[in-house]
Write a protein that holds these residues in place. Structure first.
Motif, mmCIF file in Angstrom:
data_model
loop_
_atom_site.group_PDB
_atom_site.id
_atom_site.type_symbol
_atom_site.label_atom_id
_atom_site.label_comp_id
_atom_site.label_asym_id
_atom_site.label_seq_id
_atom_site.Cartn_x
_atom_site.Cartn_y
_atom_site.Cartn_z
ATOM 1 N N UNK A 179 117.528 46.132 49.327
ATOM 2 C CA UNK A 179 117.582 46.571 50.347
ATOM 3 C C UNK A 179 117.587 46.540 51.849
ATOM 4 N N UNK A 180 118.603 45.937 53.061
ATOM 5 C CA UNK A 180 117.957 46.555 54.427
ATOM 6 C C UNK A 180 119.598 46.476 54.738
ATOM 7 N N UNK A 198 114.331 53.900 58.389
ATOM 8 C CA UNK A 198 114.357 55.120 57.656
ATOM 9 C C UNK A 198 113.689 54.220 56.186
ATOM 10 N N UNK A 199 113.647 54.968 55.142
ATOM 11 C CA UNK A 199 113.396 54.126 54.178
ATOM 12 C C UNK A 199 112.389 54.920 52.428
ATOM 13 N N UNK A 200 112.954 54.030 51.873
ATOM 14 C CA UNK A 200 112.608 55.221 50.104
ATOM 15 C C UNK A 200 111.382 55.156 49.730
ATOM 16 N N UNK A 201 110.972 53.988 50.031
ATOM 17 C CA UNK A 201 110.074 52.850 50.261
ATOM 18 C C UNK A 201 109.398 52.274 50.570
ATOM 19 N N UNK A 224 107.222 46.313 54.648
ATOM 20 C CA UNK A 224 107.919 44.652 54.646
ATOM 21 C C UNK A 224 108.695 44.425 55.600
ATOM 22 N N UNK A 225 109.494 44.776 55.831
ATOM 23 C CA UNK A 225 110.038 44.931 57.445
ATOM 24 C C UNK A 225 109.866 45.274 58.849
ATOM 25 N N UNK A 254 117.163 51.948 44.850
ATOM 26 C CA UNK A 254 116.979 50.794 44.552
ATOM 27 C C UNK A 254 116.089 50.838 46.159
ATOM 28 N N UNK A 255 114.822 49.961 46.639
ATOM 29 C CA UNK A 255 114.256 50.251 47.432
ATOM 30 C C UNK A 255 115.475 49.525 48.589
#
Length: 524
Positions: A394-395, A416-419, A425-426, A481-482
């Protein structure tokens, strides 16, 4: 196929301007033509010529210099030849060439020429011309030597995108426009540039779609009209479109999102747009956009200055729409679904209130401490739905917090991310296309700031770390989820113009999402 579900009592009130907005197609701003004729012989209003800081690499100038009687030599000897990246020189009354006017565009040194500096130089160049209507402009494709790590194909794509962006301003309602589309753009090269021309046009038109949606006022752009526009674009470009009206949203238990919309006469919508360009077994990416088409702040009412530009609060939704349209037109081999959560946050006797306890789709209870922290309430339910539909990565994009602008400024998005891998990659995709973003932490210690007293979580964590606590709120709804959250409150909308961009909506994020889909990194 296209499916529409509408709350009919509101649809009957849509005026003719709203219907025009909702049903219009993407507008082709100009004809782009390839020309293999020598640049010295090309005839038109302006001939645009890129120039390197290294004079030994400017072999493409020799014929132009000779045919113009040594004009470029004289400019160089006088120190007037623009070579610094983004510098421009307009030369009129040129003799000996097919074009009587030259626009010389500095690209700087090849070894430091970046995607961003190239884009800015070209967009500034086209903006300097598009204050006049109906111009034929030729752009000389330079030799690869002056482009450094860039290729002539990349130059052409960037030039066509820049011509589209530079031809459109935010003056959509002015009697006398400040920006005008070109009559034609001629790409002058002996090589076949058809693929680069097509790519540049698609990206430019997609970004202009996003910019238009954000720049138009809330009297035209509301949840119903945006949903209708999505439906029209889906038919035009072969996307599957599903529009969720209020009864459907209630049936899907999207009570957090619906609470935000309670104060408005315009009902909420969620739009789901599917593009399937790969095998069904391939990775499925969700693009989720915040679409608050106008944000008054609700009962936590914004002051006038803070509310003035709040038509831009749907930039996340506009960005994912522009991106999936471009992905479909480019026929990329990926599976992508865009989700647009569309509401107005208004004030009335039915507005949701401070202290209310909302139950999101996944059962998490939310304590409302500020009705102006509404975007995260919309995204909560939309993110849940995307996860339930099988999204593997998800983005989400949102003009979510002023705190992110305070931290990073107006030009840079927060990440901000959990992965870590998905986030990397983003960020890599953004770097490739020249869009600036920077990661901020999502450590567990921030969870304490949004821990609820009455409900599970609060919709604001207070003043400190506001962009991070907003992201931590969203993380509760992605099911592990990523996930990457992009806070685009700064770069999505600009209060003042610069040489390379208009004020108002920028289209930031469209190129990053397309690059992410286009690259091989979609699969982890």
């Amino acid at each position: 196929m296209s499916r529409q579900l509408f709350w009919s009592s509101r649809d009957d009130q849509m005026d003719s301007s709203c219907l025009f907005f909702a049903n219009r197609k993407l507008k082709l701003l100009m004809n782009v033509k390839a020309s293999s004729a020598p640049a010295a012989n090309w005839m038109g209003h302006w001939l645009m010529v890129p120039i390197s800081e290294n004079p030994l690499l400017n072999s493409h100038l020799e014929a132009l210099d000779q045919e113009s009687g040594g004009l470029l030599t004289r400019l160089r000897e006088a120190g007037d030849l623009p070579t610094k990246a983004g510098s421009l020189l307009h030369v009129k009354g040129v003799t000996g060439l097919g074009a009587s006017r030259l626009l010389l565009v500095g690209l700087g040194a090849p070894e430091v020429l970046s995607t961003q500096s190239l884009d800015r130089a070209l967009t500034a160049a086209f903006r300097s011309l598009t204050d006049k209507p109906n111009l034929d402009v030729g752009v000389v494709v330079p030799p690869a030597a002056i482009l450094g790590s860039k290729t002539p194909l990349e130059f052409v794509s960037a030039a066509v995108t820049a011509a589209n962006l530079g031809s459109v301003g935010q003056d959509l309602y002015r009697t006398e426009r400040a920006r005008h589309p070109l009559a034609a753009l001629h790409v002058i090269s002996s090589e076949n540039m058809a693929s680069a021309i097509e790519r540049g046009a698609i990206l430019g038109e997609a970004m202009n779609l996003t910019r238009e949606l954000v720049n138009r006022p809330a009297q035209e752009v509301n949840p119903v009209t945006v949903a209708d526009r999505c439906s029209a674009l889906a038919v035009e470009y072969g996307l599957t479109c599903e529009i969720f009206d209020v009864p459907r949203l209630e049936a899907e238990r999207m009570h957090s999102m619906l609470a935000v919309a309670k104060g408005s006469a315009v009902p909420a919508r969620m739009v789901k747009l599917d593009y399937r360009g790969a095998k069904e077994s391939s990775s499925h990416v969700a693009l989720v956009g915040k679409g608050v088409t106008f944000d008054s702040g609700g009962l936590s009412l914004k002051p006038t200055d803070g509310m003035l530009t709040m038509k831009c609060d749907m930039a996340g939704a506009a960005t994912v729409l522009g991106a999936i349209v471009a992905i479909a037109r480019l026929k990329l081999p990926v599976n992508v679904t865009a989700y647009l959560g569309l509401v107005e946050n208004m004030v009335s006797g039915t507005s949701y209130k401070l202290g209310d306890i909302l139950t999101a789709r996944n059962g998490v209870t939310i304590e409302v401490l500020n009705t102006d922290a509404e975007g995260r309430l919309v995204l909560a339910d939309v993110l849940c739905y995307a996860v339930d539909q099988g999204a593997e990565k998800i983005v989400d994009l949102a003009t979510l917090t002023g705190a992110c602008v305070v931290a990073l400024g107006e030009e840079v998005a927060g990440v901000f991310s959990n992965h870590d891998e998905w986030s990397g990659q983003v960020i890599s995709a953004a770097k490739t296309v020249g869009e600036d973003m920077w990661p901020l932490p999502t450590w567990d210690l921030y969870d304490d700031l949004i821990k609820g007293d009455v409900g599970d979580i609060k919709n604001t964590g207070g003043r400190w770390g506001g962009a991070i606590t907003a992201a931590k709120f969203l993380q509760r709804f992605v099911g592990g989820k990523p996930w990457v959250h992009l806070d685009i409150a700064g770069p999505a909308f600009q209060s003042s113009a610069k040489a390379w961009r208009e004020a108002g909506a920028t289209g930031y994020g469209v190129r990053t999402l397309v690059q992410l889909a286009e690259s091989s990194v979609i699969d982890l």
